[in-house]
Design an enzyme around this catalytic site. Structure first.
Site, PDB file in Angstrom:
ATOM      1  N   HIS A 135       0.866  -1.189   0.000  1.00  0.00           N
ATOM      2  CA  HIS A 135       0.000   0.000   0.000  1.00  0.00           C
ATOM      3  C   HIS A 135       0.905   1.242   0.000  1.00  0.00           C
ATOM      4  CE1 HIS A 135      -2.704   3.026   1.859  1.00  0.00           C
ATOM      5  NE2 HIS A 135      -3.710   2.250   1.509  1.00  0.00           N
ATOM      6  N   ASP A 212       3.062  -4.467   8.015  1.00  0.00           N
ATOM      7  CA  ASP A 212       1.878  -3.638   7.870  1.00  0.00           C
ATOM      8  C   ASP A 212       0.680  -4.573   8.038  1.00  0.00           C
ATOM      9  OD1 ASP A 212      -0.368  -2.409   6.896  1.00  0.00           O
ATOM     10  OD2 ASP A 212       0.563  -1.596   5.091  1.00  0.00           O
ATOM     11  N   GLN A 215      -4.533  -4.973   7.017  1.00  0.00           N
ATOM     12  CA  GLN A 215      -5.548  -5.870   6.451  1.00  0.00           C
ATOM     13  C   GLN A 215      -5.541  -7.242   7.107  1.00  0.00           C
ATOM     14  OE1 GLN A 215      -7.855  -4.875   4.505  1.00  0.00           O
ATOM     15  NE2 GLN A 215      -7.050  -2.908   3.843  1.00  0.00           N
ATOM     16  N   LYS A 238     -10.302  -0.271  10.343  1.00  0.00           N
ATOM     17  CA  LYS A 238     -10.450  -1.468   9.496  1.00  0.00           C
ATOM     18  C   LYS A 238     -10.809  -2.687  10.342  1.00  0.00           C
ATOM     19  CE  LYS A 238      -7.131   0.297   6.151  1.00  0.00           C
ATOM     20  NZ  LYS A 238      -7.988   0.743   5.050  1.00  0.00           N
ATOM     21  N   CYS A 376      -4.833   2.515  -3.654  1.00  0.00           N
ATOM     22  CA  CYS A 376      -3.582   2.999  -3.041  1.00  0.00           C
ATOM     23  C   CYS A 376      -2.478   1.948  -3.165  1.00  0.00           C
ATOM     24  CB  CYS A 376      -3.771   3.377  -1.579  1.00  0.00           C
ATOM     25  SG  CYS A 376      -4.768   4.834  -1.367  1.00  0.00           S
TER      26      CYS A 376
HETATM   27  C1  LIG Z   1      -2.356  -2.660   3.704  1.00  0.00           C
HETATM   28  C2  LIG Z   1      -2.650  -1.253   4.141  1.00  0.00           C
HETATM   29  N1  LIG Z   1      -1.681  -0.511   4.709  1.00  0.00           N
HETATM   30  C3  LIG Z   1      -1.881   0.735   5.121  1.00  0.00           C
HETATM   31  C4  LIG Z   1      -3.107   1.338   4.987  1.00  0.00           C
HETATM   32  C5  LIG Z   1      -3.290   2.728   5.485  1.00  0.00           C
HETATM   33  O1  LIG Z   1      -4.174   2.725   6.565  1.00  0.00           O
HETATM   34  P1  LIG Z   1      -4.654   4.102   7.210  1.00  0.00           P
HETATM   35  O2  LIG Z   1      -5.133   4.951   6.073  1.00  0.00           O
HETATM   36  O3  LIG Z   1      -5.746   3.681   8.139  1.00  0.00           O
HETATM   37  O4  LIG Z   1      -3.490   4.692   7.898  1.00  0.00           O
HETATM   38  C6  LIG Z   1      -4.147   0.631   4.387  1.00  0.00           C
HETATM   39  C7  LIG Z   1      -5.452   1.260   4.148  1.00  0.00           C
HETATM   40  O5  LIG Z   1      -6.163   0.902   3.217  1.00  0.00           O
HETATM   41  C8  LIG Z   1      -3.918  -0.696   3.965  1.00  0.00           C
HETATM   42  O6  LIG Z   1      -4.883  -1.425   3.413  1.00  0.00           O
END
Ligand SMILES: Cc1ncc(COP(=O)(O)O)c(C=O)c1O
Length: 418
Positions: A135, A212, A215, A238, A376
């Site tokens: 992401h 990360d 998900q 999430k 993203c």
């Molecule tokens: C795999 C992953 N990493 C990071 C993020 C960023 O999360 P946040 O916008 O809640 O900081 C997301 C959000 O879609 C994501 O799916």
């Protein structure tokens, strides 16, 4: 302290999960004269009544600033806010509560590690290893720190199914890598990385690992000690909690050695113009008045998930993802994007030559909410040579009827475009 009115019953078997849909007020509505089918949980999940009520009760009865007060409301707010830290430490099996840093989300958690942990140790030519699946939140913070230090990014490739090439990863780890940062579960494709084995390989070369977990947290049991990672980042919104909440888990010895990320109130023990003494963990990394109500709401979400049991959630969603994948694969003209063997919760696809945005709009007219675009994760789209996909993503509240409605809505879209 007043207690929230919603109650959570403890579940005994997987079938009970289908009843949890009733816990989510937002799912009980019509969209464009159709009952809502919500298949966009990877972007943000809905909140159960217990989370909404916990926040409302706090706002009504207990709101005050945390940590500094001697009065009753401040004590109540602090107790509930710090209670969330204990709940999260136990939920992810952190070694202790000081390893749970509250942030505004995964994005802030990753930026914190990039700036406070990596920046001081990086120099020209050092490498940070990412994968093609990341992401943007797990790419851009590393690009920023590379600009600041003249370090460089290395990228682990994926194959046509959306699986990381672990042989290549092993090779790349031996090229002067100072940090490995990868998604536990890909948001665009749903691929699950074999994180425990990857961490072991990285650690055998002395390389620290950030995962990360944005998900992964809503879909499976996560045990940071078992995985062995050094940092684990995730977002509350999430995992059925409020927006603007998140966590950075960090190994205590590493966090102790890191400088603060931001300066301000609460992260200090003593301030003088000639010298400031920073607070202990975890507060050293929590400058300013935090998102108190949000973190209290996140605590309710974590207790809700704990009562259901993450293994039950994972089993329910695996069955549902298998059903969704087979139903989608049977739609004529539909191309599945992301077919890794080990996946969670997400299916990306393209239908005929219908633009994903048009598809998303037609589905919305039928009450079906999916996400369209690059999610993203532009490097993933670049790999497949496409600008974007339609993506259906699951939460614990989805059921087979939702999938049937999705497939029926796709059939309608096909007739409209034929
Ligand atoms: C795999 C992953 N990493 C990071 C993020 C960023 O999360 P946040 O916008 O809640 O900081 C997301 C959000 O879609 C994501 O799916």
């Amino acid at each position: 302290m007043s207690k929230p009115s919603s109650k959570i019953s403890v579940l005994n078997d997987v079938d009970d999960i289908s009843n949890r849909r009733a816990d989510f007020p937002a799912l009980r509505q019509q969209i464009n004269d159709h009952p809502l089918v919500y298949l966009d949980s990877a972007a943000s999940s809905q909140q159960p009544a217990i989370v909404i009520d916990t926040i409302a009760d706090y706002q009504r009865h207990d709101h005050a600033n945390v940590h500094r007060g001697v009065h009753t409301l401040s004590h109540r707010a602090t107790e509930a806010y710090e209670g969330t830290r204990d709940d999260i430490a136990s939920f992810i099996n952190a070694n202790n509560r000081h390893e749970v840093i509250f942030t505004s989300g995964t994005t802030e958690s990753i930026n914190l590690v990039a700036q406070s942990f990596c920046r001081p140790m990086l120099g020209a030519g050092d490498k940070i290893l990412l994968t093609q699946l990341e992401h943007h939140s797990n790419i851009v913070p590393w690009q920023l720190v590379c600009e600041q230090t003249a370090a460089e990014l290395l990228i682990v490739p994926i194959d046509n199914s959306g699986t990381i090439d672990t042989d290549e990863l092993r090779q790349l780890l031996q090229s002067g890598v100072k940090m490995l940062a990868i998604a536990h579960v890909s948001n665009a494709l749903g691929s699950i990385a074999p994180v425990k084995a990857i961490v072991e390989q990285a650690h055998s070369l002395g390389i620290p690992v950030l995962l990360d977990g944005a998900q992964a947290m809503p879909h499976m049991s996560v045990d940071v000690q078992d995985i062995g990672c050094d940092f684990y980042a995730f977002s509350g919104h999430k995992m059925f909690g409020p927006t603007g909440t998140g966590v950075l888990y960090g190994r205590e010895s590493l966090l102790e050695a890191m400088p603060p990320y931001q300066g301000g109130g609460d992260m200090i023990l003593e301030v003088r113009f000639d010298k400031t003494v920073y607070n202990d963990l975890p507060y050293k990394f929590e400058a300013g008045t935090p998102n108190i109500s949000g973190m209290i709401g996140l605590g309710a979400a974590v207790r809700y998930l704990q009562a259901i049991g993450m293994d039950n959630v994972a089993a329910h969603e695996k069955r549902l993802l298998d059903y969704m994948t087979s139903q989608l694969a049977a739609v004529e003209g539909l191309r599945l994007i992301g077919t890794a063997d080990n996946k969670a919760s997400v299916q990306s696809f393209l239908l005929d030559d219908i633009h994903p945005h048009d598809l998303g709009t037609i589905l919305d007219h039928q009450g079906v909410a999916i996400r369209t675009g690059h999610h993203c994760a532009m490097p993933v789209m670049e790999y497949f040579g496409i600008p974007g996909t339609a993506r259906a993503s699951l939460g614990l509240y989805n059921n087979e009827d939702d999938i049937d409605r999705l497939v029926a809505a796709l059939a309608k879209a096909k007739t409209l475009f034929s």
